[in-house]
Write a protein that holds these residues in place. Structure first.
Motif, PDB file in Angstrom:
ATOM      1  N   VAL A  36     -16.552  31.594  73.531  1.00 46.02           N
ATOM      2  CA  VAL A  36     -15.593  31.665  72.435  1.00 46.02           C
ATOM      3  C   VAL A  36     -16.352  31.622  71.111  1.00 46.02           C
ATOM      4  O   VAL A  36     -17.494  31.158  71.042  1.00 46.02           O
ATOM      5  N   CYS A  37     -15.723  32.099  70.059  1.00 50.95           N
ATOM      6  CA  CYS A  37     -16.319  32.041  68.729  1.00 50.95           C
ATOM      7  C   CYS A  37     -16.571  30.582  68.368  1.00 50.95           C
ATOM      8  O   CYS A  37     -15.699  29.730  68.558  1.00 50.95           O
ATOM      9  N   SER A  38     -17.734  30.288  67.853  1.00 54.67           N
ATOM     10  CA  SER A  38     -18.081  28.911  67.511  1.00 54.67           C
ATOM     11  C   SER A  38     -17.335  28.409  66.280  1.00 54.67           C
ATOM     12  O   SER A  38     -17.375  27.223  65.980  1.00 54.67           O
ATOM     13  N   ASN A  39     -16.624  29.283  65.584  1.00 54.03           N
ATOM     14  CA  ASN A  39     -15.858  28.866  64.406  1.00 54.03           C
ATOM     15  C   ASN A  39     -14.358  28.820  64.688  1.00 54.03           C
ATOM     16  O   ASN A  39     -13.727  27.785  64.535  1.00 54.03           O
ATOM     17  N   GLU A  44     -20.855  39.688  64.929  1.00 59.54           N
ATOM     18  CA  GLU A  44     -20.070  38.579  64.389  1.00 59.54           C
ATOM     19  C   GLU A  44     -18.646  38.651  64.913  1.00 59.54           C
ATOM     20  O   GLU A  44     -18.248  39.625  65.537  1.00 59.54           O
ATOM     21  N   CYS A  45     -17.884  37.614  64.638  1.00 57.03           N
ATOM     22  CA  CYS A  45     -16.487  37.547  65.068  1.00 57.03           C
ATOM     23  C   CYS A  45     -15.646  38.446  64.169  1.00 57.03           C
ATOM     24  O   CYS A  45     -15.719  38.360  62.946  1.00 57.03           O
ATOM     25  N   ARG A  46     -14.825  39.279  64.769  1.00 56.11           N
ATOM     26  CA  ARG A  46     -13.989  40.189  63.981  1.00 56.11           C
ATOM     27  C   ARG A  46     -12.849  39.462  63.285  1.00 56.11           C
ATOM     28  O   ARG A  46     -12.259  39.982  62.369  1.00 56.11           O
ATOM     29  N   TYR A  47     -12.532  38.244  63.716  1.00 55.47           N
ATOM     30  CA  TYR A  47     -11.406  37.525  63.140  1.00 55.47           C
ATOM     31  C   TYR A  47     -11.794  36.628  61.970  1.00 55.47           C
ATOM     32  O   TYR A  47     -11.046  36.494  61.012  1.00 55.47           O
ATOM     33  N   CYS A  48     -12.963  35.987  62.058  1.00 58.21           N
ATOM     34  CA  CYS A  48     -13.343  35.051  60.992  1.00 58.21           C
ATOM     35  C   CYS A  48     -14.696  35.384  60.359  1.00 58.21           C
ATOM     36  O   CYS A  48     -15.196  34.619  59.539  1.00 58.21           O
ATOM     37  N   ASP A  49     -15.318  36.500  60.751  1.00 58.62           N
ATOM     38  CA  ASP A  49     -16.607  36.949  60.204  1.00 58.62           C
ATOM     39  C   ASP A  49     -17.731  35.945  60.431  1.00 58.62           C
ATOM     40  O   ASP A  49     -18.703  35.904  59.687  1.00 58.62           O
ATOM     41  N   ASN A  50     -17.621  35.136  61.458  1.00 66.67           N
ATOM     42  CA  ASN A  50     -18.637  34.138  61.779  1.00 66.67           C
ATOM     43  C   ASN A  50     -19.848  34.817  62.422  1.00 66.67           C
ATOM     44  O   ASN A  50     -19.715  35.427  63.485  1.00 66.67           O
ATOM     45  N   PRO A  51     -21.035  34.717  61.818  1.00 68.73           N
ATOM     46  CA  PRO A  51     -22.219  35.357  62.395  1.00 68.73           C
ATOM     47  C   PRO A  51     -22.954  34.467  63.402  1.00 68.73           C
ATOM     48  O   PRO A  51     -23.944  34.889  63.982  1.00 68.73           O
ATOM     49  N   MET A  52     -22.482  33.255  63.624  1.00 69.52           N
ATOM     50  CA  MET A  52     -23.164  32.337  64.527  1.00 69.52           C
ATOM     51  C   MET A  52     -22.903  32.712  65.984  1.00 69.52           C
ATOM     52  O   MET A  52     -21.905  33.351  66.309  1.00 69.52           O
ATOM     53  N   SER A  53     -23.763  32.276  66.863  1.00 67.91           N
ATOM     54  CA  SER A  53     -23.625  32.561  68.289  1.00 67.91           C
ATOM     55  C   SER A  53     -22.357  31.916  68.843  1.00 67.91           C
ATOM     56  O   SER A  53     -21.918  30.871  68.354  1.00 67.91           O
ATOM     57  N   PRO A  54     -21.784  32.531  69.892  1.00 71.15           N
ATOM     58  CA  PRO A  54     -20.600  31.929  70.510  1.00 71.15           C
ATOM     59  C   PRO A  54     -20.980  30.651  71.249  1.00 71.15           C
ATOM     60  O   PRO A  54     -22.155  30.383  71.496  1.00 71.15           O
ATOM     61  N   ARG A  55     -19.966  29.866  71.609  1.00 65.06           N
ATOM     62  CA  ARG A  55     -20.225  28.653  72.384  1.00 65.06           C
ATOM     63  C   ARG A  55     -19.489  28.744  73.710  1.00 65.06           C
ATOM     64  O   ARG A  55     -18.535  29.495  73.860  1.00 65.06           O
ATOM     65  N   ASN A  56     -19.939  27.943  74.659  1.00 66.34           N
ATOM     66  CA  ASN A  56     -19.337  27.914  75.984  1.00 66.34           C
ATOM     67  C   ASN A  56     -18.246  26.852  75.981  1.00 66.34           C
ATOM     68  O   ASN A  56     -18.501  25.694  75.686  1.00 66.34           O
ATOM     69  N   CYS A  57     -17.039  27.258  76.317  1.00 68.57           N
ATOM     70  CA  CYS A  57     -15.908  26.332  76.379  1.00 68.57           C
ATOM     71  C   CYS A  57     -15.301  26.434  77.768  1.00 68.57           C
ATOM     72  O   CYS A  57     -14.576  27.398  78.069  1.00 68.57           O
ATOM     73  N   ASP A  58     -15.625  25.479  78.619  1.00 74.29           N
ATOM     74  CA  ASP A  58     -15.140  25.473  80.007  1.00 74.29           C
ATOM     75  C   ASP A  58     -15.451  26.775  80.739  1.00 74.29           C
ATOM     76  O   ASP A  58     -14.620  27.331  81.457  1.00 74.29           O
ATOM     77  N   GLY A  59     -16.642  27.295  80.529  1.00 73.21           N
ATOM     78  CA  GLY A  59     -17.086  28.505  81.224  1.00 73.21           C
ATOM     79  C   GLY A  59     -16.756  29.805  80.512  1.00 73.21           C
ATOM     80  O   GLY A  59     -17.157  30.865  80.968  1.00 73.21           O
ATOM     81  N   ASP A  60     -16.008  29.746  79.425  1.00 68.52           N
ATOM     82  CA  ASP A  60     -15.678  30.950  78.659  1.00 68.52           C
ATOM     83  C   ASP A  60     -16.450  30.955  77.351  1.00 68.52           C
ATOM     84  O   ASP A  60     -16.583  29.913  76.708  1.00 68.52           O
TER      85      ASP A  60
END
Length: 69
Positions: free
Chosen positions: A25-28, A7-23
């Motif tokens: 990033v946390c989906s939340n 999960e994301c260490r900053y917002c505790d989001n357990p969802m998969s990351p998303r692609n943002c212009d090739g990078d």
């Protein structure tokens, strides 16, 4: 047996990351996934608590559906 989650260490989001212009990033919160992802160990007690909360939520949703019918 404990479960491992990513999960994301900053917002505790357990969802998969998303692609943002090739990078990735946390989906939340949008944090760079390479720096933000962390592995956590979820205890059996927490897993049981989550299961009970999900059951209660499902029952509540069903009660709401019955109300509107």
């Amino acid at each position: 047996m404990p479960e491992l989650r990513i999960e994301c260490r900053y917002c505790d989001n357990p969802m998969s990351p998303r692609n943002c212009d090739g990078d990735l990033v946390c989906s939340n919160c949008g944090a760079e996934w390479a720096a933000a992802k962390c592995v956590i160990e979820v205890s059996d007690l927490q897993l049981e608590r989550e299961r009970r909360e999900q059951e209660e939520y499902d029952q509540w949703i069903m009660a709401q559906d019955d109300y509107w019918e």
